[in-house]
Write an enzyme that holds these catalytic residues in place. Sequence first.
Site, PDB file in Angstrom:
ATOM      1  N   SER A 142       0.859  -1.193   0.000  1.00  0.00           N
ATOM      2  CA  SER A 142       0.000   0.000   0.000  1.00  0.00           C
ATOM      3  C   SER A 142       0.888   1.233   0.000  1.00  0.00           C
ATOM      4  CB  SER A 142      -0.864   0.013   1.269  1.00  0.00           C
ATOM      5  OG  SER A 142      -1.480   1.273   1.437  1.00  0.00           O
ATOM      6  N   TYR A 155      -1.392  -0.367  10.493  1.00  0.00           N
ATOM      7  CA  TYR A 155      -1.565  -0.686   9.072  1.00  0.00           C
ATOM      8  C   TYR A 155      -0.299  -0.275   8.311  1.00  0.00           C
ATOM      9  CZ  TYR A 155      -3.679  -0.964   4.418  1.00  0.00           C
ATOM     10  OH  TYR A 155      -3.956  -1.300   3.110  1.00  0.00           O
TER      11      TYR A 155
HETATM   12  N1  LIG Z   1      -8.779  -1.239  -1.306  1.00  0.00           N
HETATM   13  C1  LIG Z   1      -7.846  -0.310  -1.164  1.00  0.00           C
HETATM   14  O1  LIG Z   1      -8.114   0.905  -1.260  1.00  0.00           O
HETATM   15  C2  LIG Z   1      -6.418  -0.708  -0.917  1.00  0.00           C
HETATM   16  C3  LIG Z   1      -5.427   0.285  -1.010  1.00  0.00           C
HETATM   17  C4  LIG Z   1      -4.106  -0.063  -0.771  1.00  0.00           C
HETATM   18  C5  LIG Z   1      -3.786  -1.381  -0.455  1.00  0.00           C
HETATM   19  N2  LIG Z   1      -4.762  -2.317  -0.382  1.00  0.00           N
HETATM   20  C6  LIG Z   1      -4.366  -3.674  -0.024  1.00  0.00           C
HETATM   21  O2  LIG Z   1      -4.822  -4.580  -1.004  1.00  0.00           O
HETATM   22  C7  LIG Z   1      -5.119  -5.831  -0.414  1.00  0.00           C
HETATM   23  C8  LIG Z   1      -6.512  -6.280  -0.815  1.00  0.00           C
HETATM   24  O3  LIG Z   1      -7.425  -5.275  -0.436  1.00  0.00           O
HETATM   25  P1  LIG Z   1      -8.978  -5.321  -0.842  1.00  0.00           P
HETATM   26  O4  LIG Z   1      -9.388  -3.928  -1.002  1.00  0.00           O
HETATM   27  O5  LIG Z   1      -9.207  -6.306  -1.929  1.00  0.00           O
HETATM   28  O6  LIG Z   1      -9.584  -5.858   0.539  1.00  0.00           O
HETATM   29  P2  LIG Z   1     -10.806  -6.815   0.827  1.00  0.00           P
HETATM   30  O7  LIG Z   1     -11.179  -6.636   2.252  1.00  0.00           O
HETATM   31  O8  LIG Z   1     -11.849  -6.668  -0.211  1.00  0.00           O
HETATM   32  O9  LIG Z   1     -10.092  -8.235   0.646  1.00  0.00           O
HETATM   33  C9  LIG Z   1      -9.248  -8.787   1.603  1.00  0.00           C
HETATM   34  C10 LIG Z   1      -9.530 -10.277   1.646  1.00  0.00           C
HETATM   35  O10 LIG Z   1      -8.681 -10.883   2.618  1.00  0.00           O
HETATM   36  C11 LIG Z   1      -9.454 -11.835   3.315  1.00  0.00           C
HETATM   37  N3  LIG Z   1      -8.860 -12.073   4.619  1.00  0.00           N
HETATM   38  C12 LIG Z   1      -8.802 -11.199   5.664  1.00  0.00           C
HETATM   39  N4  LIG Z   1      -8.182 -11.782   6.705  1.00  0.00           N
HETATM   40  C13 LIG Z   1      -7.850 -13.033   6.305  1.00  0.00           C
HETATM   41  C14 LIG Z   1      -7.181 -14.101   6.938  1.00  0.00           C
HETATM   42  N5  LIG Z   1      -6.746 -14.003   8.197  1.00  0.00           N
HETATM   43  N6  LIG Z   1      -6.984 -15.251   6.246  1.00  0.00           N
HETATM   44  C15 LIG Z   1      -7.428 -15.360   4.973  1.00  0.00           C
HETATM   45  N7  LIG Z   1      -8.072 -14.377   4.332  1.00  0.00           N
HETATM   46  C16 LIG Z   1      -8.271 -13.222   4.987  1.00  0.00           C
HETATM   47  C17 LIG Z   1     -10.844 -11.222   3.416  1.00  0.00           C
HETATM   48  O11 LIG Z   1     -11.821 -12.191   3.683  1.00  0.00           O
HETATM   49  C18 LIG Z   1     -10.979 -10.562   2.062  1.00  0.00           C
HETATM   50  O12 LIG Z   1     -11.585 -11.408   1.119  1.00  0.00           O
HETATM   51  C19 LIG Z   1      -4.951  -5.645   1.098  1.00  0.00           C
HETATM   52  O13 LIG Z   1      -3.701  -6.151   1.479  1.00  0.00           O
HETATM   53  C20 LIG Z   1      -4.993  -4.144   1.275  1.00  0.00           C
HETATM   54  O14 LIG Z   1      -4.256  -3.718   2.398  1.00  0.00           O
HETATM   55  C21 LIG Z   1      -6.077  -2.014  -0.603  1.00  0.00           C
END
Ligand SMILES: NC(=O)c1ccc[n+]([C@@H]2O[C@H](COP(=O)([O-])OP(=O)(O)OC[C@H]3O[C@@H](n4cnc5c(N)ncnc54)[C@H](O)[C@@H]3O)[C@@H](O)[C@H]2O)c1
Length: 263
Positions: A142, A155
């Site tokens: 991120s 985070y």
């Molecule tokens: N969405 C954003 O704006 C954004 C921005 C920067 C970085 N990110 C990063 O991208 C990645 C994905 O984000 P996203 O937006 O798709 O999030 P999301 O919440 O839609 O998806 C995350 C997934 O991880 C799964 N998960 C959580 N804890 C878990 C565990 N202990 N074991 C197995 N699965 C688990 C959840 O069930 C979910 O399906 C993350 O690492 C997030 O930090 C997202």
Amino acid sequence: MENYRNKVVIITGACGGIGEAIAEKFADAGATLALCDIRQDELSQTAEKCRQAGATVHSNAIDVADEAPVRGFCETVAQTFGTIDCLINTVGIVDCPGDVEELSLSMWDRTIAVNLTSAFLMAKYSVPYIKQRGGAILNIASVSGLANQEDATIYSVTKAGLLSLTRSEAIDLAKYGIRANAISPGSVETPLLEAAVDQAAQLFNRTRDEQWQVWRSQYPTQRFTSPQEIAELALFLCSERATNITGANFVIDGGLTALLPER
Ligand SMILES: NC(=O)c1ccc[n+]([C@@H]2O[C@H](COP(=O)([O-])OP(=O)(O)OC[C@H]3O[C@@H](n4cnc5c(N)ncnc54)[C@H](O)[C@@H]3O)[C@@H](O)[C@H]2O)c1
């Protein structure tokens, strides 16, 4: 378009906003998929979508912060498909606000376990197989790993740690033909962003719509990134078109981190 026929690709967090877009993109490119997530029902739905796109899919609901299930998952994938070629870690939780005084130790430990230790464990137990013919690791970090925001200590710490882990993987695993890279998105339109908007709206006493507008207006492009844009880059970085790219971090943030605030 990259061709992933005969490539076995693990995706963690596979039914999340970014994970699912990556899974669908790799399914379209012919990959054999091994998907995991903690949410059983949503994971089954994602697996089904990928099968409908023609992919062979193994899926298993596990907590990726837990060593024994991670080890079992990687072993089963290798036994089922013969090897592992790529590991894409997308798991991440953002529901962990607070400064150092407010953060509980249990929240600190859990966030490190889910956002960082999981990527270590997945690599630890898949690298023995990826080594067999070389391959790629991709960690979804991120922009919070590069610069920090108010009340988001843990985070940011985990994402900075993930970038450091990526560099060490690149250095240590190059001798096996394994590359490791990271993608650092700014805000991406996913359920995780929805949750973060709700949290920030509450924290700053704004309506949901006001919070969306405040965030969007901070981006030079005036928009967030789509999960499909992340998936496009993932497809390239893990492919044979990127064989000398390793140890790198790719920012997709609409110019956010290029910008100094107005004075
Ligand atoms: N969405 C954003 O704006 C954004 C921005 C920067 C970085 N990110 C990063 O991208 C990645 C994905 O984000 P996203 O937006 O798709 O999030 P999301 O919440 O839609 O998806 C995350 C997934 O991880 C799964 N998960 C959580 N804890 C878990 C565990 N202990 N074991 C197995 N699965 C688990 C959840 O069930 C979910 O399906 C993350 O690492 C997030 O930090 C997202």
